[in-house]
Scaffold this motif. Structure first.
Motif, PDB file in Angstrom:
ATOM      1  N   ALA A  10      -7.669  -0.238   4.799  1.00  0.00           N
ATOM      2  CA  ALA A  10      -6.335  -0.378   5.403  1.00  0.00           C
ATOM      3  C   ALA A  10      -6.061   0.861   6.236  1.00  0.00           C
ATOM      4  O   ALA A  10      -5.251   1.703   5.857  1.00  0.00           O
ATOM      5  N   THR A  50      -4.730   6.600  12.701  1.00  0.00           N
ATOM      6  CA  THR A  50      -6.183   6.839  12.641  1.00  0.00           C
ATOM      7  C   THR A  50      -6.992   5.595  13.012  1.00  0.00           C
ATOM      8  O   THR A  50      -8.162   5.713  13.370  1.00  0.00           O
ATOM      9  N   CYS A  73     -12.256   1.674   2.221  1.00  0.00           N
ATOM     10  CA  CYS A  73     -11.490   2.348   3.267  1.00  0.00           C
ATOM     11  C   CYS A  73     -11.955   3.784   3.552  1.00  0.00           C
ATOM     12  O   CYS A  73     -12.985   3.974   4.178  1.00  0.00           O
ATOM     13  N   TYR A 109       0.873  -1.171   0.000  1.00  0.00           N
ATOM     14  CA  TYR A 109       0.000   0.000   0.000  1.00  0.00           C
ATOM     15  C   TYR A 109       0.916   1.229   0.000  1.00  0.00           C
ATOM     16  O   TYR A 109       1.308   1.734   1.047  1.00  0.00           O
ATOM     17  N   TYR A 111       3.964   0.790   5.173  1.00  0.00           N
ATOM     18  CA  TYR A 111       2.694   1.226   5.763  1.00  0.00           C
ATOM     19  C   TYR A 111       2.252   0.225   6.831  1.00  0.00           C
ATOM     20  O   TYR A 111       2.244  -0.983   6.591  1.00  0.00           O
ATOM     21  N   ARG A 156     -15.557   7.265   5.682  1.00  0.00           N
ATOM     22  CA  ARG A 156     -15.674   8.547   6.385  1.00  0.00           C
ATOM     23  C   ARG A 156     -16.786   9.427   5.802  1.00  0.00           C
ATOM     24  O   ARG A 156     -17.128  10.459   6.364  1.00  0.00           O
ATOM     25  N   LYS A 188     -12.649   3.358  -5.676  1.00  0.00           N
ATOM     26  CA  LYS A 188     -12.622   4.214  -4.475  1.00  0.00           C
ATOM     27  C   LYS A 188     -12.944   5.654  -4.875  1.00  0.00           C
ATOM     28  O   LYS A 188     -12.251   6.240  -5.725  1.00  0.00           O
TER      29      LYS A 188
HETATM   30  O1  LIG Z   1      -9.353   7.284   6.845  1.00  0.00           O
HETATM   31  C1  LIG Z   1      -8.361   6.818   7.378  1.00  0.00           C
HETATM   32  O2  LIG Z   1      -7.979   7.178   8.480  1.00  0.00           O
HETATM   33  C2  LIG Z   1      -7.561   5.750   6.706  1.00  0.00           C
HETATM   34  C3  LIG Z   1      -7.934   5.597   5.286  1.00  0.00           C
HETATM   35  C4  LIG Z   1      -7.044   4.730   4.518  1.00  0.00           C
HETATM   36  O3  LIG Z   1      -6.079   4.202   5.018  1.00  0.00           O
HETATM   37  C5  LIG Z   1      -7.334   4.452   3.126  1.00  0.00           C
HETATM   38  O4  LIG Z   1      -8.259   5.039   2.559  1.00  0.00           O
HETATM   39  O5  LIG Z   1      -6.663   3.586   2.554  1.00  0.00           O
END
Ligand SMILES: O=C(O)CCC(=O)C(=O)O
Length: 305
Positions: free
Chosen positions: A199, A204, A172, A64, A238, A176, A130
């Motif tokens: 991931a 976070t 991922c 990643y 990562y 949010r 994504k």
């Molecule tokens: O939103 C986060 O804190 C992590 C998001 C992330 O790692 C991702 O989108 O791959």
């Protein structure tokens, strides 16, 4: 407020899932061999009976890393990862939510972070790019800028998981943004689960991983299913958070991994959805007359592959 008669569950029966929390390295062939072995093992060692679905983490065939996505990117559907997952789905007669891989779009040379879902006969039944790119900068914590090499998808993804009913898919950081889960759960999509290969990291993850999974579940009264890579303890790349988990529509964690490589099993029980929607009727109390402009019916772009 009038609560409409309780909807019959959209599920034909309970959905039995396995989450494969594995660690991916720089060797793509080794990553793919590991995926094959883990999926075979999940089917063989299931503690909940015959599996319906296996899910993989975000970026399971590559590191990643922003500077690596293009090196590992594949065409879809002609790339090797697509054919391996399709064969595995067919061999075991299960659905596979194929985590995510870097996808090369030949028409414009862009790279996307893309998740494919396969049916038990090996067909691709969903493709999510994504939509929200992970660009963060937390001093003393983590800096990561996916947008340096990736482009964002432009659709929400909701699809039919055979007789089980509809589900939504995000990747991922997409978790949010509550809108994707809300589009999936509300009429006419009426999904019973949101799947997020993800991931998160050691900055976070402890802050928000469980909180976001439980929030999306409670907001929308559906299951949330998150599958992470294992943590690379001692590695220099990562650091994924781990803790793959399943949250039920009440917001309760019903299965959770630790930090290492592990398979987690969970059963998504069909009877929980009408129970929670009857008991706490927010699903029927939406006031689209007030906030239609945010997520109004008919204004969303849903992926049709
Ligand atoms: O939103 C986060 O804190 C992590 C998001 C992330 O790692 C991702 O989108 O791959």
């Amino acid at each position: 407020m009038t609560v409409p008669p309780v909807l019959k569950s959209p599920l034909a029966k309970s959905l039995k899932v396995a989450l494969i929390q594995l660690k991916a390295g720089a060797d793509k062939a080794a990553n793919l061999a590991k995926v094959t072995k883990f999926i075979d093992d999940a089917v063989k060692t299931s503690t909940i009976g015959s599996l319906d679905l296996v899910m993989l983490p975000e970026c399971f065939n590559s590191p990643y890393a922003v500077d690596q996505f293009r090196n590992y990117a594949e065409l879809i559907p002609s790339g090797e990862t697509t054919s391996i997952l399709s064969e595995l789905a067919k061999k075991h007669g299960i659905y596979i939510i194929g985590g995510s891989i870097p996808e090369l779009a030949p028409e414009d040379n862009k790279i996307f972070n893309t998740s494919l879902t396969f049916s038990p006969s090996g067909e691709i039944i969903a493709k999510h790019r994504k939509a929200h790119l992970f660009d963060i900068d937390i001093p003393g914590g983590i800096t990561f800028q996916e947008s340096v090499t990736l482009s964002g998808g432009d659709k929400a993804t909701v699809f039919k998981l055979g007789d089980f009913g509809n589900v939504g898919l995000g990747i991922c950081y997409d978790i949010r943004f509550p809108e994707l889960a809300s589009i999936a759960s509300r009429s006419p999509n009426n999904s019973f689960a949101m799947f997020y290969p993800g991931a998160f990291n050691t900055t976070t993850g402890p802050l928000h991983w469980h909180l976001l999974a439980r929030s999306r579940a409670v907001d929308n009264q559906l299951y949330t299913v998150l599958c992470s890579p294992a943590r690379d303890v001692g590695g220099s790349g990562y650091q994924a958070y781990g803790h793959s988990l399943v949250v039920d529509p009440f917001g309760k964690i019903i299965a959770e991994a630790g930090e290492g490589e592990e398979i987690v099993f969970a059963e998504l029980d069909k009877d929980v959805i009408p129970k929670v929607r009857e008991g706490i009727p927010v699903h029927y109390q939406r006031r689209f007359d007030i906030y239609e402009d945010i997520v109004g019916e008919g204004k969303v772009k849903v992926s049709d592959l």
